[in-house]
Design an enzyme around this catalytic site. Structure first.
Site, PDB file in Angstrom:
ATOM      1  N   CYS A  25       0.862  -1.180   0.000  1.00 25.96           N
ATOM      2  CA  CYS A  25       0.000   0.000   0.000  1.00 25.96           C
ATOM      3  C   CYS A  25       0.901   1.233   0.000  1.00 25.96           C
ATOM      4  O   CYS A  25       2.124   1.125   0.132  1.00 25.96           O
ATOM      5  CB  CYS A  25      -0.862  -0.011   1.257  1.00 25.96           C
ATOM      6  SG  CYS A  25       0.163   0.034   2.749  1.00 25.96           S
ATOM      7  N   HIS A  54       5.325  -4.818   8.911  1.00 24.60           N
ATOM      8  CA  HIS A  54       5.274  -6.177   9.443  1.00 24.60           C
ATOM      9  C   HIS A  54       5.497  -7.208   8.339  1.00 24.60           C
ATOM     10  O   HIS A  54       4.570  -7.911   7.933  1.00 24.60           O
ATOM     11  CB  HIS A  54       3.940  -6.413  10.158  1.00 24.60           C
ATOM     12  CG  HIS A  54       3.875  -5.742  11.495  1.00 24.60           C
ATOM     13  ND1 HIS A  54       2.700  -5.396  12.107  1.00 24.60           N
ATOM     14  CD2 HIS A  54       4.863  -5.354  12.344  1.00 24.60           C
ATOM     15  CE1 HIS A  54       2.966  -4.818  13.281  1.00 24.60           C
ATOM     16  NE2 HIS A  54       4.272  -4.782  13.426  1.00 24.60           N
ATOM     17  N   HIS A 137      -1.165  -4.455  19.656  1.00 26.56           N
ATOM     18  CA  HIS A 137      -0.667  -4.089  18.323  1.00 26.56           C
ATOM     19  C   HIS A 137      -0.028  -2.706  18.416  1.00 26.56           C
ATOM     20  O   HIS A 137      -0.542  -1.808  19.081  1.00 26.56           O
ATOM     21  CB  HIS A 137      -1.815  -4.084  17.309  1.00 26.56           C
ATOM     22  CG  HIS A 137      -1.326  -3.928  15.892  1.00 26.56           C
ATOM     23  ND1 HIS A 137      -1.015  -2.703  15.359  1.00 26.56           N
ATOM     24  CD2 HIS A 137      -1.077  -4.839  14.924  1.00 26.56           C
ATOM     25  CE1 HIS A 137      -0.598  -2.873  14.110  1.00 26.56           C
ATOM     26  NE2 HIS A 137      -0.629  -4.166  13.820  1.00 26.56           N
ATOM     27  N   GLU A 139       0.160  -0.204  16.479  1.00 27.48           N
ATOM     28  CA  GLU A 139      -0.658   0.956  16.095  1.00 27.48           C
ATOM     29  C   GLU A 139      -1.592   1.350  17.240  1.00 27.48           C
ATOM     30  O   GLU A 139      -1.775   2.541  17.531  1.00 27.48           O
ATOM     31  CB  GLU A 139      -1.456   0.640  14.831  1.00 27.48           C
ATOM     32  CG  GLU A 139      -2.232   1.852  14.348  1.00 27.48           C
ATOM     33  CD  GLU A 139      -3.170   1.517  13.207  1.00 27.48           C
ATOM     34  OE1 GLU A 139      -2.807   0.739  12.305  1.00 27.48           O
ATOM     35  OE2 GLU A 139      -4.297   2.062  13.214  1.00 27.48           O
ATOM     36  N   CYS A 207      -8.300   1.716   6.645  1.00 25.83           N
ATOM     37  CA  CYS A 207      -7.757   2.461   5.508  1.00 25.83           C
ATOM     38  C   CYS A 207      -8.199   1.871   4.177  1.00 25.83           C
ATOM     39  O   CYS A 207      -8.666   0.736   4.100  1.00 25.83           O
ATOM     40  CB  CYS A 207      -6.237   2.508   5.607  1.00 25.83           C
ATOM     41  SG  CYS A 207      -5.462   0.979   5.100  1.00 25.83           S
ATOM     42  N   SER A 236      -1.311  -7.532  10.771  1.00 28.33           N
ATOM     43  CA  SER A 236      -2.746  -7.559  11.084  1.00 28.33           C
ATOM     44  C   SER A 236      -3.590  -7.646   9.820  1.00 28.33           C
ATOM     45  O   SER A 236      -4.499  -8.474   9.708  1.00 28.33           O
ATOM     46  CB  SER A 236      -3.112  -6.295  11.868  1.00 28.33           C
ATOM     47  OG  SER A 236      -4.490  -6.179  12.012  1.00 28.33           O
ATOM     48  N   ASN A 237      -3.285  -6.823   8.828  1.00 32.78           N
ATOM     49  CA  ASN A 237      -4.155  -6.805   7.634  1.00 32.78           C
ATOM     50  C   ASN A 237      -4.077  -8.125   6.880  1.00 32.78           C
ATOM     51  O   ASN A 237      -5.064  -8.571   6.299  1.00 32.78           O
ATOM     52  CB  ASN A 237      -3.840  -5.591   6.754  1.00 32.78           C
ATOM     53  CG  ASN A 237      -2.633  -5.786   5.871  1.00 32.78           C
ATOM     54  OD1 ASN A 237      -2.746  -6.292   4.765  1.00 32.78           O
ATOM     55  ND2 ASN A 237      -1.452  -5.412   6.367  1.00 32.78           N
ATOM     56  N   SER A 280       1.887  -5.254   3.384  1.00 37.83           N
ATOM     57  CA  SER A 280       3.319  -5.075   3.642  1.00 37.83           C
ATOM     58  C   SER A 280       4.177  -6.066   2.848  1.00 37.83           C
ATOM     59  O   SER A 280       5.353  -6.249   3.150  1.00 37.83           O
ATOM     60  CB  SER A 280       3.587  -5.226   5.146  1.00 37.83           C
ATOM     61  OG  SER A 280       2.917  -6.355   5.648  1.00 37.83           O
TER      62      SER A 280
END
Ligand code: SF4
Length: 330
Positions: A25, A54, A137, A139, A207, A236-237, A280
């Site tokens: 991204c 990550h 996490h 973030e 996002c 996470s994503n 990532s």
């Protein structure tokens, strides 16, 4: 955000449905470039607090070029350069860095910074902030640090019954940027049932990249026998994308670091494999997975496009200034 290409009817033989968008991204691209430019400009070593993004492959490639990854500022020699990762940091981390006279470059994704700004604003307006996210996490730790007295973490719908606020009329929810869209909405519904005056953030905190990658997975998931998401286990994503594939109808799904992590047994009886990658993940890892699958008869690849992405972010201001000025650290 509109689905632009529907997969055509499956052929008789084995094939791959490849999700688009996938992989890097804008925030990850910027963070990785930040470390690369810092290494070129200042020379090694450049310290990086936490994994810049990550992904193990990215971290190892940057280490090979002279980046040193640390957990905390106190591992960085006084006066040295330190890059803060894409996931964002709490204000106290900036303060610690200033106390050690570290030269900081903040690679926090601008979309994470936006959530920090929301947290500061709502805290200043004396709201209780219910932050939907995963405990521990980076973030979440960073966003919470903007207003620790006002932020309460809500780690999924099952946590809602235990949530207490000072004034149910002054409550807002915010979220981590990389959650499952559907699960977050479930949590919001549960919160709203408990606090009917609950306010929503001014714009989506999850996002664009997280949403687009999940949406592309959803299009493909009902048509595959197996879904492989390339990504690291602390991403996470990426983890959410496997969950979305399974909820969306894929009978099996796995998160794989790279082609070596694939178990041949997963392919037993599989005709169609869905493939995507987390935000990532460099494309080379997907290419290697596709080569692995091609060797096992899955040579036909159909790319299924959900959304075209064009967003890019400029490098951090402090780095741009340095690069334009052409000054070099001694
Ligand atoms: Fe930014 Fe979203 Fe990428 Fe995270 S996943 S770095 S929030 S664009």
């Amino acid at each position: 955000m509109a689905a632009s290409t529907e997969p055509s009817a499956p052929p008789a033989d084995k094939r791959v449905l490849l999700a688009k968008p996938r992989g890097y991204c804008a925030g990850v691209d910027r963070a990785v470039q930040t470390v690369e430019h810092a290494l070129e400009h200042y020379g090694a070593p450049v310290y990086v607090r936490k994994q810049i993004v990550h992904n193990l492959h990215v971290v190892q490639a940057l280490e090979a070029r002279g980046a040193i990854f640390v957990e905390e500022n106190d591992e960085v020699p006084e006066g040295a350069i330190v890059v803060f990762s894409a996931h964002g940091v709490a204000p106290e981390v900036h303060a610690q860095a200033a106390a050690r006279q570290l030269r900081t470059i903040d690679a926090t994704c601008p979309l994470v910074t936006k959530v920090h700004q929301e947290a500061r604003r709502f805290a200043a307006e004396d709201y209780d902030i219910l932050l939907i996210g995963h405990e521990g996490h980076e973030e979440v730790v960073g966003t919470t640090g903007e207003a620790p007295q006002r932020v309460t973490l809500v780690d999924g719908p099952e946590a809602v019954p235990d949530i207490e606020v000072r004034d149910p009329e002054r409550v807002v929810w915010l979220s981590q940027t990389t959650l499952s869209v559907d699960e977050t909405m479930e949590t919001v519904q549960a919160l709203r049932a408990k606090f009917p005056a609950l306010q929503s953030p001014p714009s989506d905190d999850i996002c664009y990249a997280t949403q687009n990658r999940q949406a592309a997975v959803k299009v493909i998931a009902p048509q595959v026998d197996l879904f492989l998401v390339v990504g690291s286990h602390n991403s996470s994503n990426s983890v959410r994308m496997v969950e979305v594939a399974l909820v969306g109808g894929a009978p099996a799904g796995h998160l794989v670091e790279n082609a070596d992590s694939i178990d041949d047994a997963w392919l037993d009886g599989v005709r169609t494999v869905g493939v995507s990658s987390g935000a990532s993940v460099p494309e080379i890892l997907v290419t290697e997975v596709l080569a692995y699958l091609a060797e096992r008869g899955y040579g036909e690849i159909e790319e299924v496009t959900h959304t075209e992405e064009r967003l890019t972010f400029a490098l951090p201001r402090e780095l741009r200034r340095e690069l334009q000025g052409g000054t070099r650290a001694g």
